[in-house]
Design a protein around this motif. Sequence first.
Motif, PDB file in Angstrom:
ATOM      1  N   ALA A  40      33.314  52.334  43.483  1.00  0.00           N
ATOM      2  CA  ALA A  40      31.951  51.635  43.836  1.00  0.00           C
ATOM      3  C   ALA A  40      32.434  51.150  45.163  1.00  0.00           C
ATOM      4  N   ILE A  41      32.066  52.041  46.250  1.00  0.00           N
ATOM      5  CA  ILE A  41      32.318  51.700  47.661  1.00  0.00           C
ATOM      6  C   ILE A  41      31.535  50.649  47.935  1.00  0.00           C
ATOM      7  N   ASP A  42      30.186  50.456  47.622  1.00  0.00           N
ATOM      8  CA  ASP A  42      29.087  49.533  48.175  1.00  0.00           C
ATOM      9  C   ASP A  42      29.777  48.114  47.273  1.00  0.00           C
ATOM     10  N   LEU A  43      30.698  48.057  46.382  1.00  0.00           N
ATOM     11  CA  LEU A  43      31.204  46.863  45.876  1.00  0.00           C
ATOM     12  C   LEU A  43      32.602  46.397  46.152  1.00  0.00           C
ATOM     13  N   ALA A  44      33.243  47.259  46.491  1.00  0.00           N
ATOM     14  CA  ALA A  44      34.657  47.036  46.982  1.00  0.00           C
ATOM     15  C   ALA A  44      34.941  46.081  48.036  1.00  0.00           C
ATOM     16  N   SER A  45      33.973  46.059  49.021  1.00  0.00           N
ATOM     17  CA  SER A  45      34.539  44.979  50.006  1.00  0.00           C
ATOM     18  C   SER A  45      34.041  43.498  49.676  1.00  0.00           C
ATOM     19  N   GLN A  46      33.299  43.330  48.487  1.00  0.00           N
ATOM     20  CA  GLN A  46      32.917  42.094  48.030  1.00  0.00           C
ATOM     21  C   GLN A  46      34.126  41.146  47.572  1.00  0.00           C
ATOM     22  N   GLY A  47      35.190  41.892  47.319  1.00  0.00           N
ATOM     23  CA  GLY A  47      36.239  41.055  46.908  1.00  0.00           C
ATOM     24  C   GLY A  47      36.271  40.683  45.297  1.00  0.00           C
ATOM     25  N   ASP A  48      35.197  41.230  44.610  1.00  0.00           N
ATOM     26  CA  ASP A  48      35.038  40.658  43.120  1.00  0.00           C
ATOM     27  C   ASP A  48      35.506  41.954  42.333  1.00  0.00           C
ATOM     28  N   ILE A  49      36.746  42.033  41.870  1.00  0.00           N
ATOM     29  CA  ILE A  49      37.256  43.193  41.152  1.00  0.00           C
ATOM     30  C   ILE A  49      36.402  43.430  39.824  1.00  0.00           C
ATOM     31  N   LYS A  50      35.931  42.480  38.954  1.00  0.00           N
ATOM     32  CA  LYS A  50      34.984  42.644  38.051  1.00  0.00           C
ATOM     33  C   LYS A  50      33.731  43.415  38.176  1.00  0.00           C
ATOM     34  N   ALA A  51      33.021  42.915  39.254  1.00  0.00           N
ATOM     35  CA  ALA A  51      31.732  43.649  39.787  1.00  0.00           C
ATOM     36  C   ALA A  51      32.310  44.941  40.092  1.00  0.00           C
TER      37      ALA A  51
END
Length: 127
Positions: A40-51
């Motif tokens: 999930a490239i778009d979510l990886a930088s957000q720092g939320d492993i669950k998301a």
Amino acid sequence: MNKQIVYTEQAPAPIGPYSQAVKVNPSTTGGMVFVSGQVAIDLASQGDIKAETHGVMKNIGAILEAAGMDYTNIVKASIFVKDMNNFAAINEVYGQFFTNEPPARETVEVARLPKDVNVEISVIAVH
């Protein structure tokens, strides 16, 4: 052997010379689907492993749907994580997709994943 490439725009396009999934012997009893490692490239930088894990599982679901299957068809999963300290959080989200008869699985910590994501999951599904 009869094989069919599975592709859906509901999951990220491959970032290299591979397919989202390959369905083997689709003309028999539904065949087997080998889903490439999903991230999930778009979510990886957000720092939320669950998301991020939820995004990965949604990608897998979209690919399975394109192949005429769903999570209940998964018989084997491979999880690759950048930090095993995230195991419990990943497991919590992953477990929500398998409330009954979860597939066989391994979880491996790796030094680095494509596009610097934190989790990658591949699956094998059988119809």
